[in-house]
Design an enzyme around this catalytic site. Sequence first.
Site, short mmCIF file in Angstrom:
data_model
loop_
_atom_site.label_atom_id
_atom_site.label_comp_id
_atom_site.label_asym_id
_atom_site.label_seq_id
_atom_site.Cartn_x
_atom_site.Cartn_y
_atom_site.Cartn_z
N ASN A 11 56.63 95.76 51.27
CA ASN A 11 55.74 96.00 50.14
C ASN A 11 54.51 96.74 50.68
O ASN A 11 53.68 96.15 51.36
CB ASN A 11 55.35 94.64 49.53
CG ASN A 11 54.26 94.75 48.48
OD1 ASN A 11 53.92 95.84 48.02
ND2 ASN A 11 53.71 93.60 48.09
N LYS A 13 52.04 97.97 49.06
CA LYS A 13 50.81 97.75 48.29
C LYS A 13 50.09 99.07 48.05
O LYS A 13 50.74 100.09 47.84
CB LYS A 13 49.93 96.72 49.01
CG LYS A 13 50.72 95.43 49.34
CD LYS A 13 49.87 94.28 49.78
CE LYS A 13 50.77 93.07 50.02
NZ LYS A 13 50.03 91.86 50.37
N HIS A 97 53.78 89.62 41.64
CA HIS A 97 53.16 89.40 42.96
C HIS A 97 51.83 88.67 42.76
O HIS A 97 51.12 88.90 41.78
CB HIS A 97 52.94 90.74 43.65
CG HIS A 97 52.52 90.58 45.07
ND1 HIS A 97 51.21 90.32 45.42
CD2 HIS A 97 53.22 90.61 46.23
CE1 HIS A 97 51.15 90.19 46.74
NE2 HIS A 97 52.35 90.37 47.26
N GLU A 99 49.02 89.11 43.96
CA GLU A 99 47.85 89.99 43.76
C GLU A 99 47.79 90.48 42.31
O GLU A 99 46.71 90.69 41.77
CB GLU A 99 47.91 91.17 44.75
CG GLU A 99 47.56 90.69 46.15
CD GLU A 99 48.25 91.43 47.28
OE1 GLU A 99 48.79 92.54 47.05
OE2 GLU A 99 48.27 90.89 48.40
N GLU A 169 56.20 83.23 48.12
CA GLU A 169 55.07 83.71 48.91
C GLU A 169 53.88 82.78 48.71
O GLU A 169 53.13 82.92 47.73
CB GLU A 169 54.68 85.12 48.45
CG GLU A 169 55.79 86.14 48.62
CD GLU A 169 55.23 87.55 48.69
OE1 GLU A 169 55.44 88.19 49.73
OE2 GLU A 169 54.57 87.99 47.74
N GLY A 175 48.61 88.01 53.92
CA GLY A 175 47.57 88.83 54.53
C GLY A 175 46.55 88.04 55.32
O GLY A 175 45.50 88.56 55.67
N SER A 215 52.57 86.93 55.82
CA SER A 215 52.33 87.12 57.26
C SER A 215 53.60 87.08 58.10
O SER A 215 53.59 86.54 59.21
CB SER A 215 51.28 86.13 57.76
OG SER A 215 50.04 86.36 57.08
P1 PGA Z 1 51.66 90.10 54.15
O1 PGA Z 1 51.98 90.34 52.59
O2 PGA Z 1 52.99 90.27 54.88
O3 PGA Z 1 50.67 91.16 54.51
O4 PGA Z 1 51.14 88.73 54.28
C1 PGA Z 1 53.16 89.85 52.00
C2 PGA Z 1 53.18 90.22 50.54
O5 PGA Z 1 52.11 90.21 49.90
O6 PGA Z 1 54.25 90.53 49.96
#
Ligand code: PGA
Length: 253
Positions: A11, A13, A97, A99, A169, A175, A215
């Site tokens: 992803n 983003k 997601h 976010e 997640e 992140g 992560s």
């Molecule tokens: P990350 O993000 O691997 O940077 O933690 C995962 C995601 O948001 O899908």
Amino acid sequence: MDARRPLMAGNWKMFKTHTEAVATASELLHLVSGVTDRDIMLAPTYSALVPVGEALQNSNISLGAQNLFWESDGAFTGEIAPGMLKAAGCEYVIIGHSERRQYFGETDGTVNKRIRAAIEADLRPVLCIGETETQRDADETFSVLDKQIQNGLQNFALADLNHLVVAYEPVWAIGTGKTASTDQAQEAHQHIRSLLEKAFGQDLAHRTRILYGGSVKPDNVDELMQMPDLDGALVGGASLKADSFGRIVQFQT
Ligand code: PGA
């Protein structure tokens, strides 16, 4: 028991111009060209979908989008329709997601509409769910997952969900560099599979891929992917560089 084919998804983003995205996708193609036993997906930003899709044509990497709107067209400034994603070459679309939920008002109700629209356009929805740190600390993880699955998948028939992918997640792991332990991840995945079984039966629960996200890195992916209910990963930060994502894709158990 049929093994579920792992899905390793990147992803991207809101990172990378279309030129940068094509360059990374092309680099990744070289690194994973020999991979045949697992599925790979990249979800760049909208402006990169068409050129990245062209770069990935006839390869073992599929294209995905990061969101979609549920109407097929109309006066919806700033939105993108399922058919447009399909025409751009997308096979998958990430939905709900954290976010989107946190910054853009996404709810289980809008997630439900987007999943329906994705299925109608023959796109494979990747439904993202997961608890916040406060919810985990308050022992609410399972009840949060129950609600997100129940409401997100409300009013679907079994036949609609053939291509459903779920991504667990935990919000506190996205992140942050904090990964769920293998036991925490396995416990949540097993719970999600049991919810799918209750709602849609054993066969669908058995077939549905549940990805872990939060992560995931080259140095923790092997351990995570050993867990029986982890069927792949949704990777943010560590998918932005071809060598790092290439290693993640080629996890060893
Ligand atoms: P990350 O993000 O691997 O940077 O933690 C995962 C995601 O948001 O899908």
